[in-house]
Design a protein around this motif. Structure first.
Motif, mmCIF file in Angstrom:
data_model
loop_
_atom_site.group_PDB
_atom_site.id
_atom_site.type_symbol
_atom_site.label_atom_id
_atom_site.label_comp_id
_atom_site.label_asym_id
_atom_site.label_seq_id
_atom_site.Cartn_x
_atom_site.Cartn_y
_atom_site.Cartn_z
ATOM 1 N N PRO A 1 63.488 -1.300 51.653
ATOM 2 C CA PRO A 1 63.519 0.098 52.093
ATOM 3 C C PRO A 1 62.946 1.020 51.011
ATOM 4 O O PRO A 1 63.211 0.841 49.821
ATOM 5 N N GLY A 2 62.164 1.994 51.434
ATOM 6 C CA GLY A 2 61.652 3.007 50.524
ATOM 7 C C GLY A 2 60.330 2.693 49.850
ATOM 8 O O GLY A 2 59.799 3.530 49.121
ATOM 9 N N VAL B 1 57.184 2.298 51.058
ATOM 10 C CA VAL B 1 56.103 3.171 51.511
ATOM 11 C C VAL B 1 56.364 4.608 51.055
ATOM 12 O O VAL B 1 55.448 5.317 50.654
ATOM 13 N N GLU B 2 57.622 5.010 51.074
ATOM 14 C CA GLU B 2 57.971 6.363 50.620
ATOM 15 C C GLU B 2 57.617 6.563 49.149
ATOM 16 O O GLU B 2 57.087 7.607 48.761
ATOM 17 N N GLN B 3 57.884 5.572 48.305
ATOM 18 C CA GLN B 3 57.529 5.664 46.887
ATOM 19 C C GLN B 3 56.020 5.822 46.719
ATOM 20 O O GLN B 3 55.561 6.630 45.912
ATOM 21 N N ALA C 1 53.845 6.952 48.968
ATOM 22 C CA ALA C 1 53.432 8.254 49.501
ATOM 23 C C ALA C 1 53.807 9.388 48.553
ATOM 24 O O ALA C 1 53.034 10.341 48.377
ATOM 25 N N THR C 2 54.975 9.302 47.942
ATOM 26 C CA THR C 2 55.412 10.340 47.004
ATOM 27 C C THR C 2 54.499 10.396 45.794
ATOM 28 O O THR C 2 54.096 11.481 45.352
ATOM 29 N N SER D 1 51.255 12.028 46.858
ATOM 30 C CA SER D 1 51.456 13.450 47.118
ATOM 31 C C SER D 1 51.646 14.246 45.825
ATOM 32 O O SER D 1 51.113 15.351 45.685
ATOM 33 N N GLN D 2 52.404 13.708 44.882
ATOM 34 C CA GLN D 2 52.657 14.405 43.619
ATOM 35 C C GLN D 2 51.385 14.637 42.805
ATOM 36 O O GLN D 2 51.367 15.480 41.924
ATOM 37 N N TRP E 1 46.492 10.777 51.840
ATOM 38 C CA TRP E 1 46.576 9.453 52.469
ATOM 39 C C TRP E 1 45.699 9.539 53.708
ATOM 40 O O TRP E 1 46.030 10.228 54.669
#
Length: 69
Positions: free
Chosen positions: A15-16, A18-20, A22-23, A26-27, A32
């Motif tokens: 879990p997480g 893809v979020e890592q 993407a973050t 983005s930062q 993307w």
């Protein structure tokens, strides 16, 4: 000026993940653009196309290299 990157991502599926990714993108003001991802035998495998400003390129590379897993 912007640069296009094609990233390959392979790791344990969790879990997480893809979020890592993407973050981090983005930062560093990255965009993307498109991706293809799948779960293969409990592993996460993905290809991501990203655009980023030249000025952010090295910082984004360092951030991506520092992601766990």
């Amino acid at each position: 000026m912007t640069v296009s990157l094609v990233l390959t991502v392979i790791g344990d599926d969790r879990p997480g993940l893809v979020e890592q990714l993407a973050t981090a993108i983005s930062q560093h003001q990255g965009n993307w653009l498109e991706s293809s991802m799948s779960n293969l035998s409990g592993k996460f495998a993905g290809i991501v196309c990203v655009s980023v400003a030249d000025a952010q390129l090295e910082a984004l590379k360092a951030a991506l290299a520092g992601l766990a897993g």
